[in-house]
Design a protein around this motif. Structure first.
Motif, PDB file in Angstrom:
ATOM      1  N   THR A  77       0.622  -0.767   0.385  1.00 16.48           N
ATOM      2  CA  THR A  77       0.119   0.056   0.031  1.00 16.48           C
ATOM      3  C   THR A  77       1.199   1.353  -0.249  1.00 16.48           C
ATOM      4  O   THR A  77       1.978   0.908   0.180  1.00 16.48           O
ATOM      5  CB  THR A  77      -0.914  -0.277   1.090  1.00 16.48           C
ATOM      6  OG1 THR A  77      -1.740  -1.055   1.516  1.00 16.48           O
ATOM      7  CG2 THR A  77      -1.980   1.088   0.985  1.00 16.48           C
ATOM      8  N   TRP A  78       0.378   2.221  -1.415  1.00 10.99           N
ATOM      9  CA  TRP A  78       1.337   3.592  -0.848  1.00 10.99           C
ATOM     10  C   TRP A  78       0.857   4.251   0.313  1.00 10.99           C
ATOM     11  O   TRP A  78      -0.294   4.065   0.820  1.00 10.99           O
ATOM     12  CB  TRP A  78       0.477   3.911  -2.161  1.00 10.99           C
ATOM     13  CG  TRP A  78       1.680   5.497  -2.078  1.00 10.99           C
ATOM     14  CD1 TRP A  78       1.535   6.765  -1.899  1.00 10.99           C
ATOM     15  CD2 TRP A  78       2.818   5.280  -3.215  1.00 10.99           C
ATOM     16  NE1 TRP A  78       2.072   7.289  -1.894  1.00 10.99           N
ATOM     17  CE2 TRP A  78       3.290   6.727  -2.331  1.00 10.99           C
ATOM     18  CE3 TRP A  78       4.224   4.978  -3.011  1.00 10.99           C
ATOM     19  CZ2 TRP A  78       4.867   7.787  -2.928  1.00 10.99           C
ATOM     20  CZ3 TRP A  78       4.603   5.083  -3.971  1.00 10.99           C
ATOM     21  CH2 TRP A  78       5.106   6.852  -3.742  1.00 10.99           C
ATOM     22  N   LYS A  79       1.993   5.223   0.841  1.00 15.22           N
ATOM     23  CA  LYS A  79       2.146   5.529   2.474  1.00 15.22           C
ATOM     24  C   LYS A  79       2.681   7.365   1.931  1.00 15.22           C
ATOM     25  O   LYS A  79       3.402   7.499   1.391  1.00 15.22           O
ATOM     26  CB  LYS A  79       3.182   5.265   3.070  1.00 15.22           C
ATOM     27  CG  LYS A  79       2.831   3.456   3.346  1.00 15.22           C
ATOM     28  CD  LYS A  79       4.136   2.548   3.382  1.00 15.22           C
ATOM     29  CE  LYS A  79       3.699   1.192   3.786  1.00 15.22           C
ATOM     30  NZ  LYS A  79       3.026   0.327   2.012  1.00 15.22           N
ATOM     31  N   TYR A  80       1.957   8.431   2.332  1.00 15.85           N
ATOM     32  CA  TYR A  80       2.156   9.565   2.212  1.00 15.85           C
ATOM     33  C   TYR A  80       2.576   9.237   4.248  1.00 15.85           C
ATOM     34  O   TYR A  80       1.993   8.934   5.002  1.00 15.85           O
ATOM     35  CB  TYR A  80       0.980   9.995   2.494  1.00 15.85           C
ATOM     36  CG  TYR A  80       0.305  10.260   1.148  1.00 15.85           C
ATOM     37  CD1 TYR A  80       1.180  11.003   0.195  1.00 15.85           C
ATOM     38  CD2 TYR A  80      -0.314   9.485   0.494  1.00 15.85           C
ATOM     39  CE1 TYR A  80       0.378  10.390  -1.311  1.00 15.85           C
ATOM     40  CE2 TYR A  80      -1.411   9.111  -1.003  1.00 15.85           C
ATOM     41  CZ  TYR A  80       0.092  10.161  -1.620  1.00 15.85           C
ATOM     42  OH  TYR A  80      -0.646   9.937  -3.180  1.00 15.85           O
ATOM     43  N   VAL A  81       3.796   9.594   4.211  1.00 16.58           N
ATOM     44  CA  VAL A  81       4.401   9.974   5.861  1.00 16.58           C
ATOM     45  C   VAL A  81       4.497  11.237   6.171  1.00 16.58           C
ATOM     46  O   VAL A  81       5.430  12.560   5.517  1.00 16.58           O
ATOM     47  CB  VAL A  81       5.321   8.884   5.893  1.00 16.58           C
ATOM     48  CG1 VAL A  81       5.932   9.685   7.380  1.00 16.58           C
ATOM     49  CG2 VAL A  81       5.815   7.906   5.740  1.00 16.58           C
TER      50      VAL A  81
END
Length: 189
Positions: A82-86
């Protein structure tokens, strides 16, 4: 517009520290794997990102560690891809299918929500509090565990204003845990 869902394990007395609640079991891990599959991307703060990466990132060998049970692998595989925005002002880079987010949190999250898709998920403690204060969380999903801890960080401690919620889904687990999904009422929005 895709919704932002806040998802977390919590004890009956509101503790949201992952080591003070119940250890995951097969049924709860299957539930979280299914929920993870519904997410286009995760929105994570620095601490939660680091914690999740250390536990659920696929090792360079491609083989999951021996400590991981077969029933934990579907969740591990789902979160790993899953893509993650941190969201972090201290990290310089992220590399676990991730993009670093800085600047105006409210504007950034509003833009992410405008993109097409199934939905975004946020976990952790500090970032969800900021997002709740901004009125950006569309659903609150709590896996309430039948445990009283009497200590530890509590869910959304420090929330500036009361948010009224309506129950939209409930699922009971054999362990006694209950998954509850809420949406803010129109009077809270």
């Amino acid at each position: 517009m895709r919704p932002l869902r806040y998802s977390i394990n919590v004890t009956i007395d509101g503790c949201c520290h992952h080591e003070l609640g119940m250890p995951p079991d097969e049924e709860s891990m299957r539930y979280w794997a299914e929920e993870m599959e519904r997410a286009d991307a995760l929105l994570l703060g620095r601490v939660t990102y680091s914690m999740m990466e250390s536990a659920w990132r696929r090792p360079p060998s491609g083989e999951w560690p021996e400590w991981m049970s077969d029933w934990e692998r579907p969740f591990a595989e789902a979160i790993d891809r899953t893509w993650k925005y941190v969201v972090s002002s201290t990290l310089n880079d992220v590399d676990w299918n991730a993009e670093l987010v800085r600047g105006d949190l409210g504007r950034t999250v509003r833009e992410l929500k405008q993109e097409p898709g199934e939905g975004l998920r946020v976990g952790g403690v500090t970032l969800p509090l900021a997002l709740a204060d901004l009125g950006l969380i569309d659903e609150y999903e709590f896996l309430v565990q039948p445990v009283l801890t009497g200590r530890g960080p509590t869910l959304l401690a420090g929330l500036r204003e009361r948010i009224e919620l309506e129950l939209v889904d409930r699922r009971d687990f054999r362990s006694g845990a209950i998954a509850l999904r809420y949406r803010p009422t129109s009077t809270s929005a």
